[in-house]
Design a protein around this motif. Structure first.
Motif, PDB file in Angstrom:
ATOM      1  N   TYR A 108       0.864  -1.182   0.000  1.00 34.79           N
ATOM      2  CA  TYR A 108       0.000   0.000   0.000  1.00 34.79           C
ATOM      3  C   TYR A 108       0.896   1.227   0.000  1.00 34.79           C
ATOM      4  O   TYR A 108       1.794   1.349   0.839  1.00 34.79           O
ATOM      5  N   VAL A 109       0.679   2.121  -0.958  1.00 38.38           N
ATOM      6  CA  VAL A 109       1.427   3.371  -1.037  1.00 38.38           C
ATOM      7  C   VAL A 109       0.439   4.527  -1.050  1.00 38.38           C
ATOM      8  O   VAL A 109      -0.702   4.386  -1.496  1.00 38.38           O
ATOM      9  N   ARG A 110       0.916   5.666  -0.509  1.00 40.18           N
ATOM     10  CA  ARG A 110       0.056   6.848  -0.476  1.00 40.18           C
ATOM     11  C   ARG A 110       0.926   8.087  -0.595  1.00 40.18           C
ATOM     12  O   ARG A 110       2.000   8.171  -0.011  1.00 40.18           O
ATOM     13  N   VAL A 111       0.434   9.033  -1.381  1.00 36.58           N
ATOM     14  CA  VAL A 111       1.036  10.367  -1.432  1.00 36.58           C
ATOM     15  C   VAL A 111      -0.043  11.357  -1.032  1.00 36.58           C
ATOM     16  O   VAL A 111      -1.230  11.090  -1.177  1.00 36.58           O
ATOM     17  N   SER A 112       0.393  12.524  -0.535  1.00 32.90           N
ATOM     18  CA  SER A 112      -0.554  13.499  -0.005  1.00 32.90           C
ATOM     19  C   SER A 112      -1.024  14.520  -1.026  1.00 32.90           C
ATOM     20  O   SER A 112      -2.103  15.077  -0.899  1.00 32.90           O
ATOM     21  N   THR A 113      -0.199  14.801  -2.041  1.00 32.63           N
ATOM     22  CA  THR A 113      -0.560  15.828  -3.012  1.00 32.63           C
ATOM     23  C   THR A 113      -0.329  15.316  -4.425  1.00 32.63           C
ATOM     24  O   THR A 113       0.396  14.349  -4.648  1.00 32.63           O
ATOM     25  N   LEU A 123      -6.993   1.967   0.154  1.00 37.58           N
ATOM     26  CA  LEU A 123      -6.688   1.307   1.420  1.00 37.58           C
ATOM     27  C   LEU A 123      -7.813   0.339   1.770  1.00 37.58           C
ATOM     28  O   LEU A 123      -7.560  -0.795   2.174  1.00 37.58           O
ATOM     29  N   THR A 124      -9.033   0.784   1.582  1.00 42.09           N
ATOM     30  CA  THR A 124     -10.177  -0.089   1.829  1.00 42.09           C
ATOM     31  C   THR A 124     -10.103  -1.324   0.937  1.00 42.09           C
ATOM     32  O   THR A 124     -10.311  -2.452   1.396  1.00 42.09           O
ATOM     33  N   ALA A 125      -9.766  -1.122  -0.338  1.00 42.61           N
ATOM     34  CA  ALA A 125      -9.645  -2.249  -1.272  1.00 42.61           C
ATOM     35  C   ALA A 125      -8.522  -3.191  -0.840  1.00 42.61           C
ATOM     36  O   ALA A 125      -8.670  -4.423  -0.908  1.00 42.61           O
ATOM     37  N   ALA A 126      -7.407  -2.634  -0.388  1.00 37.43           N
ATOM     38  CA  ALA A 126      -6.279  -3.458   0.060  1.00 37.43           C
ATOM     39  C   ALA A 126      -6.684  -4.290   1.271  1.00 37.43           C
ATOM     40  O   ALA A 126      -6.395  -5.499   1.327  1.00 37.43           O
ATOM     41  N   LEU A 127      -7.360  -3.675   2.217  1.00 34.64           N
ATOM     42  CA  LEU A 127      -7.784  -4.395   3.416  1.00 34.64           C
ATOM     43  C   LEU A 127      -8.776  -5.495   3.070  1.00 34.64           C
ATOM     44  O   LEU A 127      -8.748  -6.573   3.668  1.00 34.64           O
ATOM     45  N   ASP A 128      -9.655  -5.231   2.097  1.00 37.09           N
ATOM     46  CA  ASP A 128     -10.606  -6.255   1.648  1.00 37.09           C
ATOM     47  C   ASP A 128      -9.904  -7.397   0.929  1.00 37.09           C
ATOM     48  O   ASP A 128     -10.324  -8.553   0.998  1.00 37.09           O
TER      49      ASP A 128
END
Length: 185
Positions: A7-12, A47-52
């Motif tokens: 899982y990766v995330r960027v803020s902008t 994130l929801t998809a990853a957790l599922d």
């Protein structure tokens, strides 16, 4: 052993996930979910998809702890949920791996510190409110209605023939405020 799922995330929009993605691919993540959202946002569809997607035996891998959780409290809750489901958690930068006993210990120390911090905040808030009250201050939100407006609401209600919506319109507040005022009479 199950799959490594990233899982990766960027803020902008001007940030890129290349560094995070490359690290997770090098570790062998079979699938990587990616969100672009500020840390405080609650809607993270990927994130929801990853957790599922995760199943018992899988390991959720992130580049850094702050990429997963909105706050330490949120992070602890997500990892606790993963643990209940038999899913491991790994953070590359902080070298935390809950599939090992040492990694679990480190994570639980973080969780304990987070709980301690929350309790300190509650204690400080209570002490601050008590001190403000002792000084004669009334902390909190200002009343929606002045004493004159409360009198108007109560008078119109007691007189009858006025709907709550009409009373709210006269004093310029919501119907909920009128109901609250009537209920406290």
């Amino acid at each position: 052993m199950g799959e490594l799922v990233g899982y990766v995330r960027v803020s902008t929009t001007d940030q890129r996930t290349d560094l995070q993605r490359a690290a997770l691919e090098e570790l062998g993540c079979v699938r990587i979910f990616e969100d672009q959202a500020r840390g405080t946002r609650t809607d993270r569809p990927e994130l929801t998809a990853a957790l599922d997607y995760l199943r018992a035996g899988d390991v959720l891998v992130v580049w850094k702890l702050d990429r997963l959780g909105r706050s330490l409290k949120h992070l602890v809750a997500v990892v606790a949920e993963l643990e209940e489901r038999g899913v491991g958690f790994r953070s590359v930068t902080e070298t935390i791996d809950t599939t090992s006993s040492t990694g679990k210990l480190i994570f639980h120390i973080f969780a304990s510190l987070a709980q301690f911090e929350r309790e300190l905040i509650v204690d400080r808030t209570k002490a601050g409110l008590a001190a403000a009250r002792a000084r004669g201050s009334r902390p909190g939100r200002k009343p929606a209605l002045s004493s004159d407006q409360v009198a108007i609401v109560r008078g119109m209600h007691e007189a009858g023939g006025h709907t709550v919506a009409a009373i709210a319109n006269v004093v310029g507040v919501s119907r909920a405020t009128v109901y609250r005022t009537i209920r406290t009479s």
